[in-house]
Design a protein around this motif. Structure first.
Motif, PDB file in Angstrom:
ATOM      1  N   UNK A 224     -11.813 -13.690  -9.517  1.00 54.29           N
ATOM      2  CA  UNK A 224     -10.734 -13.154  -8.699  1.00 54.29           C
ATOM      3  C   UNK A 224     -10.908 -11.652  -8.527  1.00 54.29           C
ATOM      4  N   UNK A 225     -10.703 -11.183  -7.289  1.00 56.35           N
ATOM      5  CA  UNK A 225     -10.783  -9.752  -6.997  1.00 56.35           C
ATOM      6  C   UNK A 225      -9.446  -9.258  -6.482  1.00 56.35           C
ATOM      7  N   UNK A 226      -9.089  -8.056  -6.851  1.00 57.25           N
ATOM      8  CA  UNK A 226      -7.837  -7.489  -6.368  1.00 57.25           C
ATOM      9  C   UNK A 226      -7.951  -5.974  -6.326  1.00 57.25           C
ATOM     10  N   UNK A 227      -7.687  -5.415  -5.157  1.00 54.11           N
ATOM     11  CA  UNK A 227      -7.749  -3.961  -5.050  1.00 54.11           C
ATOM     12  C   UNK A 227      -7.823  -3.514  -3.611  1.00 54.11           C
ATOM     13  N   UNK A 267     -10.205  -6.020 -11.050  1.00 55.75           N
ATOM     14  CA  UNK A 267      -9.162  -5.289 -10.319  1.00 55.75           C
ATOM     15  C   UNK A 267      -9.516  -3.814 -10.265  1.00 55.75           C
ATOM     16  N   UNK A 268      -9.138  -3.183  -9.198  1.00 62.70           N
ATOM     17  CA  UNK A 268      -9.315  -1.737  -9.107  1.00 62.70           C
ATOM     18  C   UNK A 268      -8.103  -1.122  -8.429  1.00 62.70           C
ATOM     19  N   UNK A 269      -7.743   0.045  -8.892  1.00 57.98           N
ATOM     20  CA  UNK A 269      -6.560   0.732  -8.377  1.00 57.98           C
ATOM     21  C   UNK A 269      -6.887   2.204  -8.186  1.00 57.98           C
ATOM     22  N   UNK A 270      -5.997   2.883  -7.493  1.00 58.35           N
ATOM     23  CA  UNK A 270      -6.143   4.321  -7.271  1.00 58.35           C
ATOM     24  C   UNK A 270      -4.872   5.015  -7.710  1.00 58.35           C
ATOM     25  N   UNK A 271      -5.020   5.897  -8.679  1.00 58.74           N
ATOM     26  CA  UNK A 271      -3.896   6.707  -9.148  1.00 58.74           C
ATOM     27  C   UNK A 271      -3.664   7.791  -8.110  1.00 58.74           C
ATOM     28  N   UNK A 358      -4.695  -2.568   1.090  1.00 57.74           N
ATOM     29  CA  UNK A 358      -4.846  -3.358  -0.110  1.00 57.74           C
ATOM     30  C   UNK A 358      -5.067  -4.829   0.218  1.00 57.74           C
ATOM     31  N   UNK A 359      -6.075  -5.386  -0.430  1.00 62.00           N
ATOM     32  CA  UNK A 359      -6.351  -6.802  -0.293  1.00 62.00           C
ATOM     33  C   UNK A 359      -6.356  -7.405  -1.693  1.00 62.00           C
ATOM     34  N   UNK A 360      -5.538  -8.402  -1.953  1.00 61.18           N
ATOM     35  CA  UNK A 360      -5.357  -8.858  -3.323  1.00 61.18           C
ATOM     36  C   UNK A 360      -5.612 -10.337  -3.481  1.00 61.18           C
ATOM     37  N   UNK A 361      -6.051 -10.680  -4.736  1.00 58.22           N
ATOM     38  CA  UNK A 361      -6.085 -12.041  -5.200  1.00 58.22           C
ATOM     39  C   UNK A 361      -6.926 -13.014  -4.423  1.00 58.22           C
ATOM     40  N   UNK A 362      -8.216 -12.759  -4.235  1.00 62.03           N
ATOM     41  CA  UNK A 362      -9.057 -13.740  -3.584  1.00 62.03           C
ATOM     42  C   UNK A 362     -10.319 -13.930  -4.399  1.00 62.03           C
ATOM     43  N   UNK A 363     -10.898 -15.124  -4.316  1.00 59.75           N
ATOM     44  CA  UNK A 363     -12.154 -15.406  -5.015  1.00 59.75           C
ATOM     45  C   UNK A 363     -13.340 -15.007  -4.169  1.00 59.75           C
ATOM     46  N   UNK A 364     -14.455 -14.742  -4.824  1.00 58.80           N
ATOM     47  CA  UNK A 364     -15.666 -14.414  -4.077  1.00 58.80           C
ATOM     48  C   UNK A 364     -16.157 -15.663  -3.365  1.00 58.80           C
TER      49      UNK A 364
END
Length: 364
Positions: A224-227, A267-271, A358-364
């Motif tokens: 799962x990828x999210x970011x 997951x990756x985020x930006x502060x 933002x694109x969240x919660x999908x499988x490769x």
């Protein structure tokens, strides 16, 4: 009869001359190259449609004016040299230079200049054929920039490969295992390289990078990828690519990608930065790779276990190359790697606005 024939010959000759002049005028008028004539005082005598398009002056504006109006101040000495050669009857071979349009914009042109003679063979002026080569010059400039970039990247790749060979050899006693590990790591570098070549070294999508490096391990449904959508700088592409390869290799041997019930969540985020949200330099990129699985018999359970090359990449090489830091946690059935780095060292400069997509919660 003889006189009549002679007169017919003369009339036919005149008609042929008129036809040739008309044909020549049509050729000049329809040419894609600017064709200009001038006298020996550099005064423009003729000006075709291509000259209008290239330089922005109409024929009415140009004819009667000095050709110097097209020449930048620092190149005006060219005209003195050209007129000198023309007076001597020399043809000026094609050469590349710069000319100025009516709107002041400088353009790169290729010029060919030849003497014009009257019916007595006297030189009375010059014809100039000008071709706009600005697009070709821009392509040459881009090619030079890309070649310098490729040269830099290739040297950098060599240094990385030498480091791989050195570190891997320290941790492998089996020549066959050593060869397999080196081949896999070089292929991983190649995948990152391919992404950069596709974009002409402008960067690569973080999602595409993860996808390319985890594709060989399969089990896409367990990932799962999210970011946010991000375009990575070439340095980040190379170093994060190495990290993803090592993470994927470790997971396929000891973790989630080596079993049916495991799961990898990336997951990756930006502060946004508390003090100055508008400044990319103040913002921080954070990426977490976390996986859970049934404990594997060969799982390395704690940090006292001998560190392999992958651990070196995750704890030292990748974070240090990006000006950041990393935390690595291992326990039976659980693995976590967390990277923190300045956003400015991760994304391409013009891609700062992409962090909000933002694109969240999908499988490769």
């Amino acid at each position: 009869m003889q006189l009549r024939v002679a007169m017919n010959d003369i009339e036919g000759s005149d008609r042929q001359g008129v036809t040739a002049d008309v044909r020549l005028a049509a050729i000049v008028d329809s040419s894609f190259d600017a064709i200009i004539s001038k006298d020996l005082n550099s005064i423009i005598q003729s000006w075709n449609h291509a000259a209008e398009r290239m330089f922005g002056y109409t024929a009415e504006e140009a004819i009667g004016q000095s050709i110097l109006m097209l020449i930048p101040d620092h190149l005006k000495s060219e005209e003195t040299e050209i007129i000198g050669k023309i007076r001597s009857g020399d043809r000026v071979a094609s050469y590349e230079t710069t000319r100025r349009r009516k709107d002041g914009v400088l353009i790169s042109v290729s010029l060919t200049i030849s003497p014009i003679k009257n019916s007595n063979g006297e030189i009375i002026g010059a014809s100039k054929i000008a071709r706009d080569i600005s697009a070709a010059k821009e392509s040459e400039r881009r090619i030079r920039l890309l070649m310098r970039e490729v040269n830099h990247r290739v040297k950098n790749q060599f240094a990385v490969i030498l480091s791989m060979v050195r570190e891997t050899s320290k941790r492998s006693n089996d020549p066959g295992e050593f060869e397999d590990m080196i081949r896999a790591r070089i292929m991983a570098l190649s995948r990152s390289h391919d992404l950069l070549v596709t974009s002409e070294w402008a960067g690569a999508s973080l999602f595409d990078l993860i996808q390319e490096h985890l594709k060989p391990f399969g089990r896409e449904e367990q990932i799962l990828l999210s970011g946010p959508v991000l375009t990575l700088q070439s340095n980040a592409v190379q170093n994060l690519g190495m990290a993803f390869h090592e993470l994927g290799t470790n997971s396929s041997k000891y973790g989630a990608l080596g079993s049916e019930g495991g799961q990898v969540e990336i997951t990756w985020t930006i502060d946004s930065g508390a003090q100055n949200p508008g400044s990319v330099g103040e913002r921080e990129f954070q990426l977490t790779w976390e996986e859970t699985s049934t404990p594997h018999p060969g799982d390395r359970r704690d940090e006292t276990t001998r560190k392999g090359f992958g651990t070196v990449v995750l704890q030292r090489v990748a974070p240090q190359s990006l000006g950041g830091s990393a935390i690595l946690e291992r326990s039976p059935g659980h693995f976590k790697w967390r990277l923190s780095a300045p956003l400015a060292s991760i994304i391409v400069p013009h891609a700062g606005s992409e962090a909000d997509d933002v694109s969240t919660g999908f499988g490769i």
